[in-house]
Enzyme design. Structure first.
Site, PDB file in Angstrom:
ATOM      1  N   SER A   1      46.404  46.450  46.360  1.00  0.00           N
ATOM      2  CA  SER A   1      45.650  47.483  45.637  1.00  0.00           C
ATOM      3  C   SER A   1      46.409  48.796  45.771  1.00  0.00           C
ATOM      4  CB  SER A   1      44.273  47.620  46.303  1.00  0.00           C
ATOM      5  OG  SER A   1      43.609  48.772  45.838  1.00  0.00           O
TER       6      SER A   1
ATOM      7  N   TYR B   1      38.962  49.037  54.218  1.00  0.00           N
ATOM      8  CA  TYR B   1      39.494  48.360  53.016  1.00  0.00           C
ATOM      9  C   TYR B   1      40.972  48.733  52.848  1.00  0.00           C
ATOM     10  CZ  TYR B   1      40.000  46.812  48.157  1.00  0.00           C
ATOM     11  OH  TYR B   1      40.420  46.185  46.996  1.00  0.00           O
TER      12      TYR B   1
HETATM   13  P1  NDP Z   1      35.393  40.183  42.037  1.00  0.00           P
HETATM   14  O1  NDP Z   1      34.303  40.547  42.991  1.00  0.00           O
HETATM   15  O2  NDP Z   1      35.082  40.091  40.601  1.00  0.00           O
HETATM   16  O3  NDP Z   1      36.056  38.792  42.506  1.00  0.00           O
HETATM   17  C1  NDP Z   1      36.317  38.552  43.868  1.00  0.00           C
HETATM   18  C2  NDP Z   1      36.638  37.077  44.039  1.00  0.00           C
HETATM   19  O4  NDP Z   1      36.959  36.841  45.421  1.00  0.00           O
HETATM   20  C3  NDP Z   1      35.475  36.183  43.688  1.00  0.00           C
HETATM   21  O5  NDP Z   1      35.941  35.113  42.908  1.00  0.00           O
HETATM   22  C4  NDP Z   1      34.981  35.667  45.040  1.00  0.00           C
HETATM   23  O6  NDP Z   1      34.498  34.332  44.910  1.00  0.00           O
HETATM   24  C5  NDP Z   1      36.271  35.686  45.829  1.00  0.00           C
HETATM   25  N1  NDP Z   1      36.011  35.703  47.265  1.00  0.00           N
HETATM   26  C6  NDP Z   1      35.472  36.693  48.009  1.00  0.00           C
HETATM   27  N2  NDP Z   1      35.362  36.305  49.276  1.00  0.00           N
HETATM   28  C7  NDP Z   1      35.848  35.038  49.349  1.00  0.00           C
HETATM   29  C8  NDP Z   1      36.007  34.093  50.390  1.00  0.00           C
HETATM   30  N3  NDP Z   1      35.629  34.354  51.656  1.00  0.00           N
HETATM   31  N4  NDP Z   1      36.553  32.892  50.108  1.00  0.00           N
HETATM   32  C9  NDP Z   1      36.922  32.594  48.838  1.00  0.00           C
HETATM   33  N5  NDP Z   1      36.806  33.435  47.821  1.00  0.00           N
HETATM   34  C10 NDP Z   1      36.262  34.647  48.070  1.00  0.00           C
HETATM   35  O7  NDP Z   1      36.537  41.248  42.300  1.00  0.00           O
HETATM   36  P2  NDP Z   1      38.033  41.449  41.717  1.00  0.00           P
HETATM   37  O8  NDP Z   1      38.362  40.447  40.714  1.00  0.00           O
HETATM   38  O9  NDP Z   1      38.150  42.872  41.394  1.00  0.00           O
HETATM   39  O10 NDP Z   1      38.878  41.213  43.048  1.00  0.00           O
HETATM   40  C11 NDP Z   1      40.033  40.396  43.131  1.00  0.00           C
HETATM   41  C12 NDP Z   1      41.052  41.065  44.029  1.00  0.00           C
HETATM   42  O11 NDP Z   1      41.528  42.248  43.398  1.00  0.00           O
HETATM   43  C13 NDP Z   1      40.536  41.482  45.400  1.00  0.00           C
HETATM   44  O12 NDP Z   1      41.482  41.147  46.377  1.00  0.00           O
HETATM   45  C14 NDP Z   1      40.409  42.993  45.276  1.00  0.00           C
HETATM   46  O13 NDP Z   1      40.527  43.632  46.516  1.00  0.00           O
HETATM   47  C15 NDP Z   1      41.589  43.280  44.356  1.00  0.00           C
HETATM   48  N6  NDP Z   1      41.555  44.563  43.655  1.00  0.00           N
HETATM   49  C16 NDP Z   1      40.518  44.853  42.787  1.00  0.00           C
HETATM   50  C17 NDP Z   1      40.479  46.074  42.161  1.00  0.00           C
HETATM   51  C18 NDP Z   1      39.335  46.468  41.278  1.00  0.00           C
HETATM   52  O14 NDP Z   1      39.200  47.675  40.950  1.00  0.00           O
HETATM   53  N7  NDP Z   1      38.504  45.543  40.813  1.00  0.00           N
HETATM   54  C19 NDP Z   1      41.546  47.067  42.343  1.00  0.00           C
HETATM   55  C20 NDP Z   1      42.585  46.645  43.235  1.00  0.00           C
HETATM   56  C21 NDP Z   1      42.575  45.446  43.854  1.00  0.00           C
HETATM   57  P3  NDP Z   1      33.204  33.734  45.653  1.00  0.00           P
HETATM   58  O15 NDP Z   1      32.275  34.872  45.913  1.00  0.00           O
HETATM   59  O16 NDP Z   1      32.680  32.736  44.656  1.00  0.00           O
HETATM   60  O17 NDP Z   1      33.750  33.098  46.881  1.00  0.00           O
END
Ligand code: NDP
Length: 239
Positions: A132, A145
């Site tokens: 990020s 974070y």
């Molecule tokens: P979402 O919340 O839409 O998606 C997050 C995903 O992570 C979900 O599919 C969730 O699936 C999965 N997840 C969370 N915890 C676990 C776990 N313990 N085991 C397996 N899967 C897990 O967020 P984003 O798409 O935005 O996030 C994706 C990545 O992008 C993250 O790493 C985030 O930090 C990064 N990011 C996002 C930004 C933003 O502004 N959105 C900016 C910069 C980076 P489930 O709950 O079904 O397990």
């Protein structure tokens, strides 16, 4: 058939879009998340959906082995799963701090641990670790974070050097605000409000498809070309 791609956190946001776009591009997929129903709803061809919490390395490895049995060696891992319960360090429960470390850092390590032996054996592979802007700069209420994302940056940067001789590429994907469900873990109403106000001022930020397109671009470069890091934001986002 094209080689196997593994995507963590494929049930929502960036990971979900990456699953759709890599599938369209013809890749067989192993999709991982805790909410397996959302993975199955995608109904993507040549895909295996597995209920795997990225903190469980054994389940992660078993899922990869099973997918390799069907589709051959894993060639790309997108370490995308992450959570962002923002709160000032003085009031944030230690359990939330530990959760971020477990998912955002240890989850990434578990993924790398699950695929490196196979990639090393094949002398071919790519790992895209989703960090990020918060892995480059610090922001209010982001202490832990940011700590986890700085760790992803450092681990990826040095792993890239250590894995280069095995023809394994390691790339950092570092987006600013992307319009996803990531804010679902933010409990404090004031923090949520101010974050949403920033999003509003930048037309919600980037789209998940902006990031998945960059992932596809990074991966489909010739194997001799390693795109080390992409730091990307909506044009309107200044911070
Ligand atoms: P979402 O919340 O839409 O998606 C997050 C995903 O992570 C979900 O599919 C969730 O699936 C999965 N997840 C969370 N915890 C676990 C776990 N313990 N085991 C397996 N899967 C897990 O967020 P984003 O798409 O935005 O996030 C994706 C990545 O992008 C993250 O790493 C985030 O930090 C990064 N990011 C996002 C930004 C933003 O502004 N959105 C900016 C910069 C980076 P489930 O709950 O079904 O397990």
């Amino acid at each position: 058939m094209k080689p196997l791609v593994v995507i963590t956190g494929a049930s929502s946001g960036i990971g979900r879009q990456a699953a759709i776009d890599f599938s369209k591009a013809g890749y067989p997929l192993l999709l991982l998340a805790r909410r397996i129903d959302l993975l199955k709803e995608l109904k993507l061809p040549n895909s295996i959906c597995a209920k795997v919490d990225v903190t469980d390395v054994q389940k992660f490895k078993t899922a990869v082995e099973k997918a390799e049995g069907m589709f051959g060696p894993v060639d790309l891992l997108i370490n995308n799963a992450g959570v962002m319960p923002l709160e000032s360090i003085d009031v944030q429960p230690l359990s939330d701090q530990h959760l971020m470390v477990d998912i955002n850092i240890k989850g990434v390590l578990n993924g790398m641990h699950a695929v490196i032996p196979s990639m090393k054996k094949n002398k071919h592979g790519t790992i895209i670790n989703v960090s990020s802007c918060a892995g480059r700069y610090t922001y209010s209420d982001h202490a832990v974070y940011c700590g986890t994302k700085y760790a992803v940056h450092a681990i990826s940067e040095q792993s890239r050097k250590e894995l280069a001789d095995f023809n394994i590429r390691v790339s950092i994907m570092a987006p600013a605000i992307v319009d996803t469900n990531l804010l679902v873990s933010v409990k404090d109403a004031n923090i949520l409000d101010s974050y949403n106000n920033i999003k509003k001022s930048i037309n919600k930020g980037l789209k998940s498809s902006d990031i998945s397109n960059l992932m596809l671009y990074t991966y489909e470069l010739p194997q001799e070309v390693s795109l080390k890091e992409i730091l990307v934001s909506a044009t309107k986002q200044k911070i």
